[in-house]
Design a protein around this motif. Structure first.
Motif, PDB file in Angstrom:
ATOM      1  N   ALA A 174     109.987  48.884 -11.141  1.00  0.00           N
ATOM      2  CA  ALA A 174     110.378  48.151 -12.401  1.00  0.00           C
ATOM      3  C   ALA A 174     109.897  46.838 -12.264  1.00  0.00           C
ATOM      4  O   ALA A 174     109.987  46.206 -11.317  1.00  0.00           O
TER       5      ALA A 174
ATOM      6  N   GLY B 108     109.545  42.814 -14.525  1.00  0.00           N
ATOM      7  CA  GLY B 108     110.058  41.940 -15.667  1.00  0.00           C
ATOM      8  C   GLY B 108     109.650  40.500 -15.254  1.00  0.00           C
ATOM      9  O   GLY B 108     109.374  40.178 -14.129  1.00  0.00           O
TER      10      GLY B 108
ATOM     11  N   THR C 177     124.608  52.044 -12.161  1.00  0.00           N
ATOM     12  CA  THR C 177     123.746  51.601 -13.307  1.00  0.00           C
ATOM     13  C   THR C 177     124.222  51.351 -14.500  1.00  0.00           C
ATOM     14  O   THR C 177     125.497  51.842 -14.816  1.00  0.00           O
TER      15      THR C 177
ATOM     16  N   ASN D  42     125.349  48.291 -16.956  1.00  0.00           N
ATOM     17  CA  ASN D  42     125.507  47.172 -17.362  1.00  0.00           C
ATOM     18  C   ASN D  42     125.862  46.356 -16.286  1.00  0.00           C
ATOM     19  O   ASN D  42     126.943  45.764 -16.087  1.00  0.00           O
TER      20      ASN D  42
ATOM     21  N   THR E 131     118.585  41.782 -15.176  1.00  0.00           N
ATOM     22  CA  THR E 131     118.094  42.116 -16.571  1.00  0.00           C
ATOM     23  C   THR E 131     116.969  43.247 -16.529  1.00  0.00           C
ATOM     24  O   THR E 131     116.658  44.080 -17.115  1.00  0.00           O
ATOM     25  N   ILE E 132     115.737  42.899 -15.367  1.00  0.00           N
ATOM     26  CA  ILE E 132     114.985  44.108 -15.327  1.00  0.00           C
ATOM     27  C   ILE E 132     115.580  45.392 -14.952  1.00  0.00           C
ATOM     28  O   ILE E 132     115.124  46.214 -15.417  1.00  0.00           O
TER      29      ILE E 132
ATOM     30  N   ASN F 124     118.690  46.489 -15.853  1.00  0.00           N
ATOM     31  CA  ASN F 124     119.406  46.937 -16.894  1.00  0.00           C
ATOM     32  C   ASN F 124     118.415  47.293 -18.065  1.00  0.00           C
ATOM     33  O   ASN F 124     118.716  48.284 -18.782  1.00  0.00           O
ATOM     34  N   GLU F 125     117.320  46.836 -18.170  1.00  0.00           N
ATOM     35  CA  GLU F 125     116.293  47.023 -19.218  1.00  0.00           C
ATOM     36  C   GLU F 125     115.506  48.321 -18.816  1.00  0.00           C
ATOM     37  O   GLU F 125     115.173  49.336 -19.568  1.00  0.00           O
ATOM     38  N   ASN F 126     115.192  48.441 -17.403  1.00  0.00           N
ATOM     39  CA  ASN F 126     114.248  49.503 -16.847  1.00  0.00           C
ATOM     40  C   ASN F 126     114.775  50.844 -16.659  1.00  0.00           C
ATOM     41  O   ASN F 126     114.044  52.064 -16.787  1.00  0.00           O
TER      42      ASN F 126
ATOM     43  N   THR G  24     115.241  53.202 -19.662  1.00  0.00           N
ATOM     44  CA  THR G  24     113.852  53.729 -20.074  1.00  0.00           C
ATOM     45  C   THR G  24     113.451  54.500 -19.242  1.00  0.00           C
ATOM     46  O   THR G  24     112.925  55.830 -19.611  1.00  0.00           O
TER      47      THR G  24
END
Length: 193
Positions: free
Chosen positions: A81, A83, A143, A145, A175-176, A178-180, A183
């Motif tokens: 991951a 970011g 995993t 939030n 953030t990396i 939470n976003e990855n 996905t």
């Protein structure tokens, strides 16, 4: 032949030889660099998936998954991951349970954060005996939030203690993830259908 033609001729020859030498050196070293990166990734997979006998690679468009097995059963999934951090891209090897609900491990593959502050996301020499405390605290966390707290111990399944003086780097890692992770979960489920 006048002086400017001689200078141009000499500079052209020197530039051509230098370019050729650099091109050869790049071709020679790029294989070794790729081999080293693969070894580094394999080591990172073993760190984030500690309870496996073997790992198999499964690929999809955006992700390469390293699926860990023990006695024929899937024990975890690892993936890279990336970011933005404070200075540059942060690259992480993330290990999760097969259902992507819990972190099994985390390691930093590359980062260029501020020396002595943001670099503590990977290694904190000020905490003798527990230098990897920041990334170690992700193991077993849920995993989804993830959040962080400053200047206090983390509580709960999704709270992480931020590095004092490096809140931006701490937040970047969260953030990396939470976003990855969502996905990656969708991509992994799509190749398993």
């Amino acid at each position: 032949m006048n002086t400017s033609v001689k200078m141009i001729l000499v500079l052209t020859i020197i530039s051509t030889l230098s370019g050729g030498l650099l091109s050869y050196w790049d071709a020679y070293t790029s294989k070794k660099i790729d081999e080293y990166r693969q070894q580094e990734i394999q080591q990172a997979v073993k760190e984030v998936l500690p309870h496996t006998d073997e790992e198999k690679i499964r690929e999809t468009g955006d992700f390469t998954f390293y699926v860990g097995y023990k006695n024929g059963d899937i024990t975890g999934v690892a993936f890279v991951a990336e970011g933005g951090g404070f200075q540059d891209i942060i690259s992480l090897m993330v290990g999760v349970t097969p259902d992507f609900s819990t972190f099994t491990g985390l390691t930093v593959l590359s980062q260029k954060e501020t020396p002595g502050l943001g670099t503590k996301i990977a290694y904190d020499p000020s905490r003798e005996g527990c230098e990897t405390w920041f990334i170690d605290q992700f193991q077993g966390k849920k995993t989804g939030n993830l959040t962080y707290v400053k200047n206090q111990k983390a509580n709960g399944d999704s709270e992480i203690e931020a590095i004092t003086g490096a809140t931006i780097s701490s937040n970047a890692v969260i953030t990396i993830l939470n976003e990855n992770v969502p996905t990656a979960k969708s991509a992994f489920e799509s190749i398993n259908q």
